[in-house]
Scaffold this active site. Structure first.
Site, short mmCIF file in Angstrom:
data_model
loop_
_atom_site.label_atom_id
_atom_site.label_comp_id
_atom_site.label_asym_id
_atom_site.label_seq_id
_atom_site.Cartn_x
_atom_site.Cartn_y
_atom_site.Cartn_z
N THR A 1 17.78 -37.55 30.10
CA THR A 1 18.06 -38.12 28.78
C THR A 1 18.24 -39.63 28.82
O THR A 1 18.81 -40.14 29.78
CB THR A 1 19.40 -37.51 28.30
OG1 THR A 1 19.19 -36.12 28.10
CG2 THR A 1 19.91 -38.14 27.03
N GLY B 1 24.33 -30.56 29.87
CA GLY B 1 25.10 -30.79 28.66
C GLY B 1 26.23 -29.82 28.42
O GLY B 1 27.24 -30.16 27.78
C1 SD4 Z 1 21.07 -31.66 27.81
N1 SD4 Z 1 22.20 -33.61 28.58
O1 SD4 Z 1 20.28 -31.21 27.01
C2 SD4 Z 1 20.94 -33.11 28.17
C3 SD4 Z 1 19.90 -33.21 29.21
C4 SD4 Z 1 20.05 -34.46 29.96
O2 SD4 Z 1 19.65 -35.98 31.48
O3 SD4 Z 1 20.87 -35.18 29.98
N2 SD4 Z 1 19.35 -34.93 30.71
O4 SD4 Z 1 21.95 -30.99 28.34
#
Ligand code: SD4
Length: 346
Positions: free
Chosen positions: A201, A255
């Protein structure tokens, strides 16, 4: 001393004025990114933050707002088809559908978010419109898409051939099982295009020349997730939080654990109590370790924080977390985050 007592001790010491950025142990004060609030700065998660920061810097350098900077910045990652974890080109869910999550927060505490948005390439801009044009904070799924289309966004196919190929490869081995984390080597990352992990992300925090803070966070979420699964990234307080009196924080990684600990809000509240950005991120990571040690050792979560003085810092569960920094003296710096678990590589 148990963690709650340590926490209270630090809160009290912060409150009685040991100095805003000193902690009780006199330890790490966090990195000094920029000492004056009037000097703009932008930071964002992972190496691809460099390109995103550069777009954000174009806004900040000409006196633009932190809000415009973070939106313009993360749009670069959303548009990058080589990035399989953000925007168009992101890995799909286990049904083969790309669903995007994003949120944005400004210096006045306004915020907007979209979750499980399909067929719209720039969820961050839809999130901004939710903030600015509706009385709500979050729209999801079909409703979010309808809102985007009504506001002139184009509908497009977000699944590109390389991501479809990776999904089909994953299906062979995982047989449609939901996956929590690929970084724990339960899945052969060699197969992913560019040998990338499944959770990269982009979270971005910026301070403009007026000293105002904003943040943005956008993702395609966990690769090959269950249909309908939403992570921390679009959730205000979990994937992103900004308080213009204190600072901002954002997260990346699994997450579920960030939501359980309301991680970004926790980081900002710790900075309010006097923790440096690095120490605040460390404490938030430790909360995950303390609450779920069995899960924590096999997953990645990283926090990134910026305070009102332009100081920044990060901390992650595992090695490998990087972030990009851009301010007047250094335009494309990449730093390695500190981390909790020792790794074989380090
Ligand atoms: C998630 N936090 O969907 C996000 C994915 C993510 O680095 O961070 N990727 O859980």
């Amino acid at each position: 001393m148990d963690s709650r007592r340590k926490f209270l001790k630090k809160s009290v010491l912060g409150a009685v004025g040991l100095g805003v950025f000193k902690n009780s142990s006199g330890g790490d004060l966090g990195r000094i990114g920029n000492a004056q609030t009037s000097n703009p700065i932008v930071i964002s998660t992972w190496d691809f933050g460099v390109a995103a920061n550069s777009a954000a810097w174009g806004v900040l350098r000409t006196g633009g707002s932190a809000l415009d900077a973070v939106e313009q910045g993360v749009r670069v990652a959303e548009a990058d088809l080589d990035n399989p974890t953000v925007g168009k080109g992101g890995y799909p869910d286990r049904d083969g559908v790309v669903t995007l999550d994003a949120c944005i927060m400004d210096a006045r505490g306004n915020c907007g978010a979209v979750a499980a948005l399909e067929n719209i390439a720039h969820p961050i801009s839809v999130a901004r419109l939710v903030m600015e044009k509706t009385p709500h904070v979050m729209l999801v799924g079909e409703g979010a898409k309808q809102f985007a289309l009504e506001n002139g966004f184009a509908e497009e196919d977000l699944l590109i051939p390389s991501s479809e190929k990776a999904w089909k490869e994953w299906l062979k081995e995982k047989k449609y099982e939901p996956v929590i984390n690929i970084e724990n080597r339960s899945f052969n990352t060699e197969r992913l295009p560019g040998n990338r992990y499944n959770h990269d992300t982009i979270g971005m925090l910026a301070m403009d020349s007026k000293g105002n803070l904003s943040g943005a966070c956008t993702t395609s979420g966990m690769a090959f997730k269950m249909r309908g699964r939403v992570g921390d990234s679009p959730i205000i307080g979990a994937g992103l939080y900004v308080d213009n009196e204190v600072g901002g924080a954002t997260s990346t990684g699994v997450g579920e654990e960030v939501i359980r600990t309301v991680g970004s809000f926790l980081v900002v509240e710790l900075m309010r109590q006097g923790y440096s950005p690095t120490d605040a991120c460390r404490q938030a990571v430790m909360r995950i370790v303390e609450k779920k040690p069995e899960i924590a050792k096999n997953i990645q979560v990283g926090f990134l924080a910026l305070n009102k003085k332009g100081e920044y810092g990060s901390f992650a569960l595992q090695s490998g977390f990087t972030f990009a920094v851009c301010h007047s003296r250094e335009q494309d710096r990449i730093e390695k985050g500190e981390f909790y678990y020792p790794s074989e590589e380090n």
